[in-house]
Design an enzyme around this catalytic site. Sequence first.
Site, PDB file in Angstrom:
ATOM      1  N   ASN A   1       0.651  -1.145  -0.050  1.00 28.20           N
ATOM      2  CA  ASN A   1      -0.033   0.016  -0.006  1.00 28.20           C
ATOM      3  C   ASN A   1       1.084   1.296  -0.178  1.00 28.20           C
ATOM      4  OD1 ASN A   1      -1.907   2.066   0.576  1.00 28.20           O
ATOM      5  ND2 ASN A   1      -2.314   1.390   2.553  1.00 28.20           N
TER       6      ASN A   1
ATOM      7  N   LYS B   1      -0.059   4.237  -0.422  1.00 22.27           N
ATOM      8  CA  LYS B   1      -0.228   5.728   0.176  1.00 22.27           C
ATOM      9  C   LYS B   1      -0.340   6.632  -0.825  1.00 22.27           C
ATOM     10  CE  LYS B   1       0.001   3.409   4.610  1.00 22.27           C
ATOM     11  NZ  LYS B   1      -0.166   3.394   6.235  1.00 22.27           N
TER      12      LYS B   1
ATOM     13  N   HIS C   1      -9.644   1.250   4.914  1.00 22.41           N
ATOM     14  CA  HIS C   1      -8.361   1.382   5.766  1.00 22.41           C
ATOM     15  C   HIS C   1      -8.648   2.262   6.794  1.00 22.41           C
ATOM     16  CE1 HIS C   1      -4.409   2.763   6.392  1.00 22.41           C
ATOM     17  NE2 HIS C   1      -3.860   1.566   5.935  1.00 22.41           N
TER      18      HIS C   1
ATOM     19  N   GLU D   1      -6.948   4.838   7.804  1.00 25.52           N
ATOM     20  CA  GLU D   1      -6.676   6.218   7.350  1.00 25.52           C
ATOM     21  C   GLU D   1      -7.987   6.891   6.719  1.00 25.52           C
ATOM     22  OE1 GLU D   1      -3.048   5.724   5.351  1.00 25.52           O
ATOM     23  OE2 GLU D   1      -2.150   5.196   7.060  1.00 25.52           O
TER      24      GLU D   1
ATOM     25  N   GLU E   1      -5.355  -4.856  10.626  1.00 31.46           N
ATOM     26  CA  GLU E   1      -4.365  -3.780  10.829  1.00 31.46           C
ATOM     27  C   GLU E   1      -4.670  -3.086  12.005  1.00 31.46           C
ATOM     28  OE1 GLU E   1      -2.488  -2.535   6.898  1.00 31.46           O
ATOM     29  OE2 GLU E   1      -4.411  -1.287   7.025  1.00 31.46           O
TER      30      GLU E   1
ATOM     31  N   GLY F   1       2.241   2.627  10.781  1.00 31.12           N
ATOM     32  CA  GLY F   1       3.200   3.542  10.668  1.00 31.12           C
ATOM     33  C   GLY F   1       3.764   3.878  11.663  1.00 31.12           C
TER      34      GLY F   1
ATOM     35  N   SER G   1       3.275  -1.707  10.464  1.00 35.33           N
ATOM     36  CA  SER G   1       4.682  -2.078  10.742  1.00 35.33           C
ATOM     37  C   SER G   1       5.079  -3.499  10.238  1.00 35.33           C
ATOM     38  CB  SER G   1       5.213  -1.472  12.340  1.00 35.33           C
ATOM     39  OG  SER G   1       4.748  -0.084  12.305  1.00 35.33           O
TER      40      SER G   1
HETATM   41  P1  PGA Z   1       2.739   0.417   7.633  1.00 38.24           P
HETATM   42  O1  PGA Z   1       1.232   0.506   7.001  1.00 38.24           O
HETATM   43  O2  PGA Z   1       3.164  -0.942   6.952  1.00 38.24           O
HETATM   44  O3  PGA Z   1       3.445   1.652   7.101  1.00 38.24           O
HETATM   45  O4  PGA Z   1       2.570   0.496   9.028  1.00 38.24           O
HETATM   46  C1  PGA Z   1       0.389  -0.287   6.571  1.00 38.24           C
HETATM   47  C2  PGA Z   1      -0.876  -0.016   6.211  1.00 38.24           C
HETATM   48  O5  PGA Z   1      -1.639   0.921   6.593  1.00 38.24           O
HETATM   49  O6  PGA Z   1      -1.729  -0.641   5.398  1.00 38.24           O
END
Ligand code: PGA
Length: 253
Positions: A12, A14, A99, A101, A170, A176, A215
């Site tokens: 992903n 983003k 997601h 976010e 997640e 993140g 992460s």
């Molecule tokens: P990250 O994000 O690996 O940077 O923690 C995962 C995601 O949001 O899909």
Amino acid sequence: MNTSRIPFVAGNWKMNLTPSEAIRYLDEFAVLLPTDHAYEVALFPSYLVVPFVIGNLLKRRDIHVGAQNLSDRESGAFTGEVSAPMLTDAGCRYVLIGHSERRKIYGETDELLAKKLSMALQHKLSVVYCIGETLAEREANQTFDVIDQQLKNLIALPHESRPNITIAYEPVWAIGTGLNATPAQAQEVHHVIRTTMSDHWNDTGKNMRILYGGSVTPANAKELFACPDVDGGLVGGASLKPDSFYNICRAAE
Ligand code: PGA
């Protein structure tokens, strides 16, 4: 497509990587990744970058592409939106829905996500549906209630749509932050998700893919992917460099 539990690693991106950065990425990644891998690989660039990635991957049908979002509407006066038919026509196989976010920053509710789900499935997109608890919810022992609530949209889906769903667990506190769930924490939740989905969807639920996200790095991927109910990962930050993403893909072997 019958994908029952074929390991799946999804990147992903983003809101990262411009078209030219994406093309440079693919040049490197295509050299690293052999074409005969036993796991599925998909990249999720931003809408704008999707056609560049698909155009660049013409010879690499083993690398699938998805969008990070879609509109809940089919067409019309919805400035700034991108529809499911546009994504299908552009060559996307997948779309991310739910997601954290999108839920947190853009206020997407379960009700809106249900509409997006139905739109995606109607237009033959496969869905990676993201769920997960916040730190406050985990600390208040609400993880399983939150998961139960977030799974309701999936449980309600008609039979014919079910094989097109992958779940990504997640935990929001792990996204993140560099704080990944431990393999034991991931396995505990994945097992509950699989049990819930099998209770409602029988074998389709039992055999569906459940990815871990939050992460994931080349250093922790192997241990996480080795958990019995983890079928691969949804990778954000560590998917932005081809070598790092490739090393995570290899952990799914
Ligand atoms: P990250 O994000 O690996 O940077 O923690 C995962 C995601 O949001 O899909």
